[in-house]
Design a protein around this motif. Sequence first.
Motif, PDB file in Angstrom:
ATOM      1  N   ALA A 137      29.988 -22.036 113.233  1.00  0.00           N
ATOM      2  CA  ALA A 137      30.842 -22.985 113.947  1.00  0.00           C
ATOM      3  C   ALA A 137      30.483 -23.072 115.423  1.00  0.00           C
ATOM      4  N   SER A 138      29.703 -22.126 115.924  1.00  0.00           N
ATOM      5  CA  SER A 138      29.297 -22.131 117.327  1.00  0.00           C
ATOM      6  C   SER A 138      27.895 -22.692 117.530  1.00  0.00           C
ATOM      7  N   SER A 139      27.258 -23.166 116.481  1.00  0.00           N
ATOM      8  CA  SER A 139      25.889 -23.665 116.590  1.00  0.00           C
ATOM      9  C   SER A 139      25.823 -24.906 117.471  1.00  0.00           C
ATOM     10  N   TRP A 140      24.709 -25.027 118.166  1.00  0.00           N
ATOM     11  CA  TRP A 140      24.473 -26.129 119.098  1.00  0.00           C
ATOM     12  C   TRP A 140      24.699 -27.485 118.423  1.00  0.00           C
ATOM     13  N   ALA A 141      24.007 -27.737 117.331  1.00  0.00           N
ATOM     14  CA  ALA A 141      24.085 -29.041 116.680  1.00  0.00           C
ATOM     15  C   ALA A 141      25.480 -29.322 116.137  1.00  0.00           C
ATOM     16  N   VAL A 142      26.145 -28.303 115.629  1.00  0.00           N
ATOM     17  CA  VAL A 142      27.486 -28.480 115.066  1.00  0.00           C
ATOM     18  C   VAL A 142      28.447 -29.013 116.122  1.00  0.00           C
ATOM     19  N   GLY A 143      28.342 -28.489 117.344  1.00  0.00           N
ATOM     20  CA  GLY A 143      29.225 -28.934 118.413  1.00  0.00           C
ATOM     21  C   GLY A 143      28.796 -30.229 119.061  1.00  0.00           C
ATOM     22  N   SER A 144      27.488 -30.389 119.290  1.00  0.00           N
ATOM     23  CA  SER A 144      27.010 -31.565 120.021  1.00  0.00           C
ATOM     24  C   SER A 144      27.144 -32.837 119.188  1.00  0.00           C
ATOM     25  N   TYR A 145      26.925 -32.743 117.889  1.00  0.00           N
ATOM     26  CA  TYR A 145      27.047 -33.923 117.034  1.00  0.00           C
ATOM     27  C   TYR A 145      28.497 -34.392 116.984  1.00  0.00           C
TER      28      TYR A 145
ATOM     29  N   ILE B 294      29.097 -28.861 103.787  1.00  0.00           N
ATOM     30  CA  ILE B 294      30.066 -29.266 104.804  1.00  0.00           C
ATOM     31  C   ILE B 294      29.796 -28.475 106.072  1.00  0.00           C
ATOM     32  N   TRP B 295      29.746 -29.153 107.195  1.00  0.00           N
ATOM     33  CA  TRP B 295      29.578 -28.456 108.464  1.00  0.00           C
ATOM     34  C   TRP B 295      30.924 -27.884 108.909  1.00  0.00           C
ATOM     35  N   PRO B 296      30.903 -26.740 109.590  1.00  0.00           N
ATOM     36  CA  PRO B 296      32.162 -26.187 110.100  1.00  0.00           C
ATOM     37  C   PRO B 296      32.669 -27.007 111.291  1.00  0.00           C
ATOM     38  N   ILE B 297      33.964 -27.009 111.486  1.00  0.00           N
ATOM     39  CA  ILE B 297      34.519 -27.606 112.697  1.00  0.00           C
ATOM     40  C   ILE B 297      34.097 -26.735 113.873  1.00  0.00           C
ATOM     41  N   PRO B 298      33.594 -27.320 114.960  1.00  0.00           N
ATOM     42  CA  PRO B 298      33.089 -26.518 116.086  1.00  0.00           C
ATOM     43  C   PRO B 298      34.147 -25.575 116.652  1.00  0.00           C
ATOM     44  N   THR B 299      33.721 -24.404 117.029  1.00  0.00           N
ATOM     45  CA  THR B 299      34.621 -23.406 117.603  1.00  0.00           C
ATOM     46  C   THR B 299      35.351 -23.951 118.819  1.00  0.00           C
ATOM     47  N   SER B 300      34.644 -24.696 119.660  1.00  0.00           N
ATOM     48  CA  SER B 300      35.262 -25.230 120.872  1.00  0.00           C
ATOM     49  C   SER B 300      36.424 -26.161 120.545  1.00  0.00           C
ATOM     50  N   GLU B 301      36.331 -26.899 119.435  1.00  0.00           N
ATOM     51  CA  GLU B 301      37.413 -27.797 119.041  1.00  0.00           C
ATOM     52  C   GLU B 301      38.608 -27.011 118.513  1.00  0.00           C
ATOM     53  N   LEU B 302      38.358 -25.973 117.764  1.00  0.00           N
ATOM     54  CA  LEU B 302      39.438 -25.127 117.267  1.00  0.00           C
ATOM     55  C   LEU B 302      40.170 -24.454 118.427  1.00  0.00           C
ATOM     56  N   ASP B 303      39.412 -24.077 119.447  1.00  0.00           N
ATOM     57  CA  ASP B 303      40.019 -23.409 120.599  1.00  0.00           C
ATOM     58  C   ASP B 303      40.896 -24.350 121.420  1.00  0.00           C
ATOM     59  N   SER B 304      40.552 -25.627 121.437  1.00  0.00           N
ATOM     60  CA  SER B 304      41.276 -26.576 122.285  1.00  0.00           C
ATOM     61  C   SER B 304      42.315 -27.402 121.535  1.00  0.00           C
ATOM     62  N   ASN B 305      42.347 -27.295 120.220  1.00  0.00           N
ATOM     63  CA  ASN B 305      43.268 -28.089 119.411  1.00  0.00           C
ATOM     64  C   ASN B 305      43.954 -27.175 118.405  1.00  0.00           C
ATOM     65  N   SER B 306      45.176 -26.795 118.706  1.00  0.00           N
ATOM     66  CA  SER B 306      45.877 -25.819 117.871  1.00  0.00           C
ATOM     67  C   SER B 306      46.232 -26.360 116.496  1.00  0.00           C
ATOM     68  N   GLN B 307      46.175 -27.678 116.321  1.00  0.00           N
ATOM     69  CA  GLN B 307      46.519 -28.254 115.024  1.00  0.00           C
ATOM     70  C   GLN B 307      45.328 -28.324 114.067  1.00  0.00           C
ATOM     71  N   LEU B 308      44.145 -28.053 114.568  1.00  0.00           N
ATOM     72  CA  LEU B 308      42.960 -28.064 113.704  1.00  0.00           C
ATOM     73  C   LEU B 308      42.838 -26.751 112.946  1.00  0.00           C
ATOM     74  N   GLU B 309      42.406 -26.833 111.698  1.00  0.00           N
ATOM     75  CA  GLU B 309      42.131 -25.648 110.893  1.00  0.00           C
ATOM     76  C   GLU B 309      40.699 -25.724 110.390  1.00  0.00           C
ATOM     77  N   GLN B 310      40.039 -24.590 110.404  1.00  0.00           N
ATOM     78  CA  GLN B 310      38.666 -24.534 109.943  1.00  0.00           C
ATOM     79  C   GLN B 310      38.604 -24.853 108.445  1.00  0.00           C
ATOM     80  N   ASN B 311      37.522 -25.501 108.047  1.00  0.00           N
ATOM     81  CA  ASN B 311      37.313 -25.786 106.629  1.00  0.00           C
ATOM     82  C   ASN B 311      37.388 -24.494 105.827  1.00  0.00           C
TER      83      ASN B 311
END
Length: 529
Positions: free
Chosen positions: A106-114, A509-526
């Motif tokens: 979930a912390s991979s470069w492409a996962v977050g940048s895309y 399925i790609w994981p939801i980026p870690t940065s998004e999980l950290d900033s959005n409390s309503q998101l849950e990882q796949n």
Amino acid sequence: MKTSILKITGLVAALTTIFSMQSCSNDWLQEDSLTEISSSTFWQTSDDALMALAACYDALQSTQLYDGGPWNLGPLNFDCMTDNGGHFNWSGWMEGYDIANGTHSASSWAVGSYWSACYEVIKRCNLLIANIDNVDMSSDDIALFKAEALTIRALIYTNLTMTYNDVPYLTAPLTIDNAECPSTKRSEIVASEMASLKGCAEDLPESADLGRITKGACYAILGRLALYNEMWSEAISAYQKVMKLGYSLASDYANLFTLDGQTSPEIIFSVRFEGPGLSEGCVFNAHWNTPLEAMNGTLNLADEYYCLDGKKVADDNYGVMVDGALDLWQPNASHWDNRDPRLKATLFVPGMYWNGTGGEGAWYGGATASLSTVYVMKYFRPEDTSNSWDGGQDFYVVRYAEVLLSLAEAMVESGSYSESTVLGLVDQVRSRAGMPSVESVEGTGLSESALRDIIRHERRVELAFEGLRLFDLYRWHTLEDAVNAVNNERIAYGLAYETRIYNGERDYIWPIPTSELDSNSQLEQNALW
């Protein structure tokens, strides 16, 4: 001449700042905050609306989406995450290499940048859709601009749902009160975006300035979204509408992917680049006057380009083997003779020339040896070194050839089809390439399974390095086969590839980026991650 909407992209940087709703110095447009400019000052004139629309198109030029470059994701590098290619020569630090190898997180470069690049496009589209009714312009123009933004947004949601599956579904600008939101089910997003595309199609023209959304682009994206979600009848209907709009295949496949090919009636929608040499151009085909060593093709893909008689290649003699490994500097160039002409329009194989350099003794056009013996040729322009990092080559998001093959696929998968109709669609693509018809090679009375294999093969060789292969592997559920193909190639010929790993269902399925999980409390990882 580039389309007028791109002539104002020099102002888009300023508009992007407005869209970001950030404060900055007070010397731009009076002495108000940029938030006030955005809400009360900006959305006034038709020029404002045109600049906002240009910002939507501009966001597609992201190096993560439809541009790229040697290091960034982009559509060509998307294929390097599949059995079509890899970053074999520049292993370990290219964006997306870990997704290719099954070692991403979930912390991979492409996962977050895309993710970020996709939502930047969505943000800009939603701002236009929400505000354009306030602009002093005709109702027809308002409907047109909205339809363009809605179609662009649907394209991005197609890509997001193919990678991350369930994602936040944003159809209006975020505010402080709704800045955090949960993911929406993929099926709900798909249904909503398909309805949106159907609703705005009639507001779009059949022809427009190059690079702008047309009725054909809208229906083609609707067809792709339906195809990717196994809605066969919806896909058939959408693609048949495209076929009635007058598109046709270019006569020269190789020339299509050059500046001369950009105005071909085959191009349904392209991301336009100002250039060459205008500091606004593309870099997805950048090079240093040799084949780009960061981007390798695979032998597995190269041998999918059959012999000129339409039959599979009979041998696997790629060159001299020394101690169980292929000697990269003693390749068998004759292995690549008498092949489907799309081979050497797509891949740089030993024996070819790069701007006058190549052939025996210079097998790789002046570059170091490709660890697969194969580099990428499609979209690259060997003769244009001076503009390589600021080019004017457009990237083709949708071509008519894709429409024909996708329609054939949807017909076969629907279970209700005429073999002659299906083969006729495939044969159009093969004929343009200079290959014999399916019937002359395979005969008729083919099973559904045989037709499926023929269409998938044709799709792979026709559309290689156009950013679609990964989505195809995901939707066909054949990623494991692709991983095995690259690993088998590495082992059989002692090639210095990375080892690719298949982790089961998680890898679809790609994981939801870690940065998004950290900033959005309503998101849950796949759940698979």
